[in-house]
Design an enzyme around this catalytic site. Structure first.
Site, PDB file in Angstrom:
ATOM      1  N   LYS A  24      33.496  46.710  21.601  1.00  0.00           N
ATOM      2  CA  LYS A  24      32.509  46.340  22.630  1.00  0.00           C
ATOM      3  C   LYS A  24      31.123  46.328  21.997  1.00  0.00           C
ATOM      4  CE  LYS A  24      35.051  48.516  26.499  1.00  0.00           C
ATOM      5  NZ  LYS A  24      35.378  47.325  27.295  1.00  0.00           N
ATOM      6  N   ARG A  69      46.142  48.998  30.207  1.00  0.00           N
ATOM      7  CA  ARG A  69      47.477  48.573  30.654  1.00  0.00           C
ATOM      8  C   ARG A  69      48.566  49.087  29.725  1.00  0.00           C
ATOM      9  NH1 ARG A  69      45.551  42.423  30.345  1.00  0.00           N
ATOM     10  NH2 ARG A  69      43.631  43.487  30.909  1.00  0.00           N
TER      11      ARG A  69
HETATM   12  N1  BES Z   1      37.734  49.979  30.374  1.00  0.00           N
HETATM   13  C1  BES Z   1      37.641  48.573  30.378  1.00  0.00           C
HETATM   14  C2  BES Z   1      37.335  47.998  31.770  1.00  0.00           C
HETATM   15  C3  BES Z   1      35.967  48.293  32.327  1.00  0.00           C
HETATM   16  C4  BES Z   1      34.935  47.384  32.166  1.00  0.00           C
HETATM   17  C5  BES Z   1      35.731  49.433  33.059  1.00  0.00           C
HETATM   18  C6  BES Z   1      33.707  47.638  32.700  1.00  0.00           C
HETATM   19  C7  BES Z   1      34.481  49.683  33.619  1.00  0.00           C
HETATM   20  C8  BES Z   1      33.469  48.784  33.433  1.00  0.00           C
HETATM   21  C9  BES Z   1      38.943  47.944  29.891  1.00  0.00           C
HETATM   22  O1  BES Z   1      39.671  48.684  28.992  1.00  0.00           O
HETATM   23  C10 BES Z   1      38.568  46.689  29.180  1.00  0.00           C
HETATM   24  O2  BES Z   1      37.968  46.785  28.158  1.00  0.00           O
HETATM   25  N2  BES Z   1      38.939  45.554  29.777  1.00  0.00           N
HETATM   26  C11 BES Z   1      38.629  44.299  29.230  1.00  0.00           C
HETATM   27  C12 BES Z   1      39.877  43.463  29.349  1.00  0.00           C
HETATM   28  C13 BES Z   1      39.841  42.236  28.515  1.00  0.00           C
HETATM   29  C14 BES Z   1      39.925  42.582  27.056  1.00  0.00           C
HETATM   30  C15 BES Z   1      41.005  41.378  28.911  1.00  0.00           C
HETATM   31  C16 BES Z   1      37.478  43.701  30.023  1.00  0.00           C
HETATM   32  O3  BES Z   1      37.406  43.891  31.240  1.00  0.00           O
HETATM   33  O4  BES Z   1      36.624  43.067  29.408  1.00  0.00           O
HETATM   34 MG    MG Z   2      39.124  48.341  26.964  1.00  0.00          MG
END
Ligand code: BES
Ligand code: MG
Ligand code: ZN
Length: 454
Positions: free
Chosen positions: A239, A313
């Site tokens: 990220k 997931r």
């Molecule tokens: N923990 C994140 C989701 C999240 C995003 C929680 C913002 C709280 C605030 C999750 O593990 C993630 O990174 N999801 C990705 C999925 C993508 C790679 C398909 C996302 O939402 O960008």
């Molecule tokens: Mg993630």
């Protein structure tokens, strides 16, 4: 501090509700929720508008007001009771809000703010609502347990620490059985997906299992599976600056399901309920999970990783299999900060819900309604699993890269691990934390769901 008593002590100001057309003193400010003080009488009134329109929808603002008063008041609770708002409802909402706002949540500020004001609440019918107040207190204290874990920074709250904290808390209640599985035991169970996420960590993964059997004659069992990512860096699909902030909250699902069991263990509903917490962080090191890697889950399905940031997931899938194969779950409910996409759809207002069963959804909806929490159902549809089923080397890919309906494809991935059980999924990525404050969202709903079972 809030205290319920039977009579005013007369050593503090008394606060009463007044409504429109009640022959009011001409000095009263007739604006909703505004307090007028009569200093010489040591008395104050709060104007609440039309009595027939006063409803439970007003209780959030009202109870917030009553928890942030500028002096110690003794609130005449009976003056607030109307046709639409019963004594027990208003009493428990005030108690809940007060305990929520004054909770001791992780904070190491060296200049702590001043002590909260005391609040006395009196009603001549205290005996009637004592049981209800006790239950509310158990639930809100469990919500606060979750909130404290949520707020604890990731340099303290790592997987091993979190499992230990949860165990310490819930093992106080003898009708809860707690099991903490370490890495060796997780390896023995072939939880390849949880282990794949843990590869980048210097901490061991943990699977915490909390069991409550309140209805041994029934084969029905609801298992809550919580995402416990103590920090989500994204892994090799790392990220960037702003989107990594707040990722200590990625363990909220696990904290919430543990807290629900913490309350259930004290409330003793006639239901069989368990919580499974899949805990690790998602980091990078030389051996961390890789895009293109392929892993085998606990139930044998193979998964090709196309984004290491879709880790939630993965850990949930193995948690679900544990719930089904080892605990004999008949209902599986996942709780997770799963997708940023749910924030786009529902903001920080609604928790997103998915279910393969209309019955299970309607039970969740009802429980949420009576606990004043907002959930919104989204669809599960095969269109949204087309992409994740197109791996050339494995059964599934972990991420739909079309960029459409990301919360739904994530839920469809989980559904692949639900076998033939009733399945529901709560995406709390928007609601777990708001304004950098932990909310302990859905604890109350999950507890109510168990209380409603018969
Ligand atoms: N923990 C994140 C989701 C999240 C995003 C929680 C913002 C709280 C605030 C999750 O593990 C993630 O990174 N999801 C990705 C999925 C993508 C790679 C398909 C996302 O939402 O960008
Ligand atoms: Mg993630
Ligand atoms: Zn995550």
């Amino acid at each position: 501090m809030i205290k319920f008593i039977e009579k005013a002590t007369n050593s503090n100001f008394v606060l009463e509700a007044v409504f429109k057309n009640e022959n009011l003193d001409k000095n009263i400010i007739a604006k909703k929720f505004v307090i007028t003080e009569f200093i010489s009488d040591k008395k104050a009134v709060i104007f609440l508008g039309d009595k027939s329109e006063f409803s439970v929808n007003d209780l959030d603002e009202l109870s917030t007001q009553l928890s942030s008063l500028n002096r110690t008041f003794e609130v005449n609770l009976d003056s607030f009771v109307t046709e639409n708002v019963s004594l027990s409802v208003i009493a428990s909402r005030i108690l809940e809000k007060n305990k929520f706002l004054n909770a001791k949540i992780y904070n190491v500020k060296t200049n702590k703010k001043e002590e909260e004001k005391e609040l006395f609440v009196f009603t001549k019918n205290l005996k009637e609502i004592e049981k209800e107040l006790k239950n509310t207190e158990i639930i809100v204290e469990s919500v606060n347990f979750a909130r404290n874990l949520q707020a604890t920074p990731p340099n303290i709250c790592n997987s091993e620490w979190m499992a230990e904290e949860v165990k310490k808390q819930v093992s106080q209640f003898s009708n809860l059985k707690v099991t903490v599985l370490d890495k060796k035991e997780i390896e023995k169970l072939n939880m390849g997906l949880l282990l794949s996420v843990n590869k980048g960590s210097m901490y061991e993964p943990r699977l915490v299992v909390i069991e409550y059997n309140g209805n041994p004659d029934s084969k029905e069992k609801t298992v809550f599976v919580g995402k416990g990512i103590t920090f989500d860096s994204g892994g090799y699909n790392i990220k960037t600056g702003r989107s990594m902030l707040g990722m200590k909250y990625d363990m909220s699902g696990a904290a919430i399901v543990a807290s629900a069991l913490n309350a259930i263990g004290q409330l003793n509903p006639k239901a069989n309920v368990a919580a499974v917490l899949s805990i690790t962080d998602n980091r990078v090191n030389g051996d961390a999970n890789l895009p293109d890697a392929v892993w085998t889950s606990m139930n044998g399905k193979t998964v090709e990783i196309n984004n290491t940031d879709a880790e939630g997931r993965l850990v949930l899938a193995d948690g679900m299999t544990y719930a089904i194969r080892k605990l004999n779950a008949t209902n599986v409910i996942t709780v997770a900060t799963l997708t940023g996409a749910i924030l786009v759809a529902l903001g920080t207002t609604y928790t997103g819900a998915f279910s393969t069963s209309d019955k299970l959804w309607s039970n969740i909806e009802q429980a949420a309604k009576s606990q004043n929490e907002l959930v919104w159902r989204l669809p599960l549809h095969d269109d949204f699993s087309k992409f994740i089923k197109k791996s050339t080397v494995a059964d599934l890919k972990n991420t739909d890269l079309t960029g459409n309906g990301g919360s739904i494809s994530a839920a469809m991935f989980l559904k692949e691990f639900a076998e033939d059980k009733n399945f529901a999924h709560l995406d709390i990525a928007g609601t777990a934390e708001t304004g950098e404050k932990p909310m302990g969202v859905m604890v109350k709903t999950l507890v109510q769901l168990a209380l409603n079972e018969k």
